[in-house]
Design a protein around this motif. Sequence first.
Motif, PDB file in Angstrom:
ATOM      1  N   THR A  36       4.121  99.641  48.017  1.00 61.44           N
ATOM      2  CA  THR A  36       4.266 100.933  48.202  1.00 61.44           C
ATOM      3  C   THR A  36       5.045 101.245  49.633  1.00 61.44           C
ATOM      4  OG1 THR A  36       2.310 101.323  47.228  1.00 61.44           O
ATOM      5  CG2 THR A  36       3.186 103.119  48.572  1.00 61.44           C
ATOM      6  N   TYR A  37       6.246 101.866  49.587  1.00 61.13           N
ATOM      7  CA  TYR A  37       7.044 102.367  50.747  1.00 61.13           C
ATOM      8  C   TYR A  37       6.840 103.737  50.822  1.00 61.13           C
ATOM      9  CZ  TYR A  37       9.625  97.759  49.200  1.00 61.13           C
ATOM     10  OH  TYR A  37       9.973  96.608  49.066  1.00 61.13           O
ATOM     11  N   THR A  38       6.690 104.050  51.975  1.00 59.59           N
ATOM     12  CA  THR A  38       6.408 105.708  52.530  1.00 59.59           C
ATOM     13  C   THR A  38       7.499 105.775  53.302  1.00 59.59           C
ATOM     14  OG1 THR A  38       4.041 105.173  52.237  1.00 59.59           O
ATOM     15  CG2 THR A  38       4.880 107.197  53.316  1.00 59.59           C
ATOM     16  N   PHE A  39       8.051 106.880  52.961  1.00 59.71           N
ATOM     17  CA  PHE A  39       9.160 107.512  53.667  1.00 59.71           C
ATOM     18  C   PHE A  39       8.611 109.078  54.277  1.00 59.71           C
ATOM     19  CE2 PHE A  39      11.144 104.709  50.534  1.00 59.71           C
ATOM     20  CZ  PHE A  39      11.983 103.881  51.335  1.00 59.71           C
ATOM     21  N   THR A  40       8.581 109.138  55.508  1.00 61.97           N
ATOM     22  CA  THR A  40       8.220 110.405  56.002  1.00 61.97           C
ATOM     23  C   THR A  40       9.088 111.172  56.911  1.00 61.97           C
ATOM     24  OG1 THR A  40       5.853 109.293  56.333  1.00 61.97           O
ATOM     25  CG2 THR A  40       6.047 111.357  57.333  1.00 61.97           C
ATOM     26  N   THR A  41       9.190 112.437  56.517  1.00 62.14           N
ATOM     27  CA  THR A  41      10.164 113.370  57.186  1.00 62.14           C
ATOM     28  C   THR A  41       9.194 114.559  57.588  1.00 62.14           C
ATOM     29  OG1 THR A  41      10.632 114.670  55.284  1.00 62.14           O
ATOM     30  CG2 THR A  41      11.895 112.674  55.496  1.00 62.14           C
ATOM     31  N   PRO A  42       9.806 115.385  58.444  1.00 67.87           N
ATOM     32  CA  PRO A  42       9.110 116.518  58.915  1.00 67.87           C
ATOM     33  C   PRO A  42       8.723 117.547  57.803  1.00 67.87           C
ATOM     34  CG  PRO A  42      11.077 116.393  60.522  1.00 67.87           C
ATOM     35  CD  PRO A  42      11.145 115.174  59.289  1.00 67.87           C
ATOM     36  N   VAL A  43       9.569 117.245  56.809  1.00 70.48           N
ATOM     37  CA  VAL A  43       9.305 118.543  55.652  1.00 70.48           C
ATOM     38  C   VAL A  43       8.353 117.605  54.410  1.00 70.48           C
ATOM     39  CG1 VAL A  43      10.712 119.744  53.821  1.00 70.48           C
ATOM     40  CG2 VAL A  43      11.556 119.574  56.028  1.00 70.48           C
ATOM     41  N   ALA A  44       8.578 116.355  53.853  1.00 69.60           N
ATOM     42  CA  ALA A  44       8.208 115.808  52.850  1.00 69.60           C
ATOM     43  C   ALA A  44       7.774 114.258  53.141  1.00 69.60           C
ATOM     44  CB  ALA A  44       9.050 116.034  51.799  1.00 69.60           C
ATOM     45  N   THR A  45       6.960 113.997  52.367  1.00 70.37           N
ATOM     46  CA  THR A  45       6.702 112.715  52.049  1.00 70.37           C
ATOM     47  C   THR A  45       6.950 111.944  50.965  1.00 70.37           C
ATOM     48  OG1 THR A  45       5.099 112.642  53.890  1.00 70.37           O
ATOM     49  CG2 THR A  45       4.955 110.759  52.562  1.00 70.37           C
ATOM     50  N   ILE A  46       7.813 110.844  50.993  1.00 73.24           N
ATOM     51  CA  ILE A  46       8.193 110.305  49.570  1.00 73.24           C
ATOM     52  C   ILE A  46       7.527 109.107  49.370  1.00 73.24           C
ATOM     53  CG2 ILE A  46      10.185 109.137  48.272  1.00 73.24           C
ATOM     54  CD1 ILE A  46      11.971 111.257  49.521  1.00 73.24           C
ATOM     55  N   GLN A  47       6.939 108.580  48.259  1.00 69.74           N
ATOM     56  CA  GLN A  47       6.115 107.318  48.051  1.00 69.74           C
ATOM     57  C   GLN A  47       6.737 106.597  46.967  1.00 69.74           C
ATOM     58  OE1 GLN A  47       1.897 107.444  46.480  1.00 69.74           O
ATOM     59  NE2 GLN A  47       1.476 106.707  48.570  1.00 69.74           N
ATOM     60  N   LEU A  48       7.435 105.468  47.124  1.00 68.68           N
ATOM     61  CA  LEU A  48       8.064 104.731  46.097  1.00 68.68           C
ATOM     62  C   LEU A  48       7.058 103.523  46.054  1.00 68.68           C
ATOM     63  CD1 LEU A  48      10.600 103.893  44.590  1.00 68.68           C
ATOM     64  CD2 LEU A  48      11.300 102.598  46.575  1.00 68.68           C
ATOM     65  N   ILE A  49       6.707 103.434  44.520  1.00 67.74           N
ATOM     66  CA  ILE A  49       5.836 102.320  44.424  1.00 67.74           C
ATOM     67  C   ILE A  49       6.491 101.312  43.361  1.00 67.74           C
ATOM     68  CG2 ILE A  49       3.731 101.512  43.019  1.00 67.74           C
ATOM     69  CD1 ILE A  49       2.612 104.351  43.865  1.00 67.74           C
ATOM     70  N   ASP A  50       6.673 100.028  43.649  1.00 66.42           N
ATOM     71  CA  ASP A  50       7.452  99.022  42.988  1.00 66.42           C
ATOM     72  C   ASP A  50       6.394  97.974  42.660  1.00 66.42           C
ATOM     73  OD1 ASP A  50       9.164  97.041  42.036  1.00 66.42           O
ATOM     74  OD2 ASP A  50      10.315  96.748  43.827  1.00 66.42           O
ATOM     75  N   THR A  51       5.982  98.015  40.922  1.00 70.17           N
ATOM     76  CA  THR A  51       5.095  97.152  40.493  1.00 70.17           C
ATOM     77  C   THR A  51       6.003  96.047  39.972  1.00 70.17           C
ATOM     78  OG1 THR A  51       3.846  99.140  39.771  1.00 70.17           O
ATOM     79  CG2 THR A  51       3.246  97.172  38.968  1.00 70.17           C
ATOM     80  N   VAL A  59       8.076 106.929  41.780  1.00 72.78           N
ATOM     81  CA  VAL A  59       8.461 107.701  42.974  1.00 72.78           C
ATOM     82  C   VAL A  59       7.832 108.910  43.015  1.00 72.78           C
ATOM     83  CG1 VAL A  59      10.843 108.709  42.284  1.00 72.78           C
ATOM     84  CG2 VAL A  59      10.501 108.451  44.709  1.00 72.78           C
ATOM     85  N   SER A  60       7.196 109.429  44.037  1.00 73.98           N
ATOM     86  CA  SER A  60       6.457 110.832  44.280  1.00 73.98           C
ATOM     87  C   SER A  60       7.243 111.438  45.568  1.00 73.98           C
ATOM     88  CB  SER A  60       5.026 110.625  44.285  1.00 73.98           C
ATOM     89  OG  SER A  60       4.699 110.063  43.014  1.00 73.98           O
ATOM     90  N   VAL A  61       7.086 112.938  45.390  1.00 78.09           N
ATOM     91  CA  VAL A  61       7.479 113.681  46.526  1.00 78.09           C
ATOM     92  C   VAL A  61       6.322 114.570  46.908  1.00 78.09           C
ATOM     93  CG1 VAL A  61       8.965 115.238  47.625  1.00 78.09           C
ATOM     94  CG2 VAL A  61       9.886 113.510  46.102  1.00 78.09           C
ATOM     95  N   PHE A  62       5.842 114.338  48.016  1.00 75.01           N
ATOM     96  CA  PHE A  62       4.524 115.093  48.531  1.00 75.01           C
ATOM     97  C   PHE A  62       5.010 116.125  49.722  1.00 75.01           C
ATOM     98  CE2 PHE A  62       2.757 111.279  47.155  1.00 75.01           C
ATOM     99  CZ  PHE A  62       1.703 111.654  46.233  1.00 75.01           C
ATOM    100  N   VAL A  63       4.629 117.378  49.777  1.00 73.88           N
ATOM    101  CA  VAL A  63       4.718 118.303  50.782  1.00 73.88           C
ATOM    102  C   VAL A  63       3.521 118.448  51.448  1.00 73.88           C
ATOM    103  CG1 VAL A  63       6.568 119.623  49.611  1.00 73.88           C
ATOM    104  CG2 VAL A  63       4.576 120.421  49.152  1.00 73.88           C
ATOM    105  N   THR A  64       3.753 118.699  52.938  1.00 77.40           N
ATOM    106  CA  THR A  64       2.135 119.174  53.497  1.00 77.40           C
ATOM    107  C   THR A  64       1.413 120.169  52.907  1.00 77.40           C
ATOM    108  OG1 THR A  64       3.673 118.489  55.402  1.00 77.40           O
ATOM    109  CG2 THR A  64       1.713 119.622  56.042  1.00 77.40           C
ATOM    110  N   GLY A  65       0.252 119.932  53.024  1.00 78.98           N
ATOM    111  CA  GLY A  65      -1.080 120.862  52.451  1.00 78.98           C
ATOM    112  C   GLY A  65      -1.140 120.833  51.118  1.00 78.98           C
ATOM    113  N   GLN A  66      -0.210 119.780  50.242  1.00 75.57           N
ATOM    114  CA  GLN A  66      -0.626 119.832  48.886  1.00 75.57           C
ATOM    115  C   GLN A  66      -0.850 118.241  48.466  1.00 75.57           C
ATOM    116  OE1 GLN A  66       2.261 121.974  46.411  1.00 75.57           O
ATOM    117  NE2 GLN A  66       2.432 120.177  44.860  1.00 75.57           N
TER     118      GLN A  66
END
Length: 132
Positions: A36-51, A59-66
Amino acid sequence: MTSNADIIAAGKQRLAYLDILELASAVEEDEFRTITYTFTTPVATIQLIDTTLNGDVTVSVFVTGQDTPLLHFELKDCKNISAVDDKRGKYLEFLGQLAIGEYSRGSSRKEAGFRLYLEPFVRLEPYFKSGV
């Protein structure tokens, strides 16, 4: 069906992309070789999961508070990962079978993928392979 040799070769190929994956703010690996690779920015967090054992990539994109992802893509049998550094920036391009609703491996579906841009900005872009 994917052979063990194909899976091992794909895993080795993925190691070639470490220069771009080093941009991750966190990297975790479990006992099943799921990375699992996590890329964090001030606006969003991207999670890349390589099985790596089955070749699937999520790949999932998360926003703060959700808690649930704003965007979520799953590629089954990801056949190709390309590292690109061109005028658009640095990104990884994934190609496989985009999971949409009910999916069975080996079914005839149009190949699709996504591009995960990491520099100069973070962006996720789905695409369909042309000519297929």
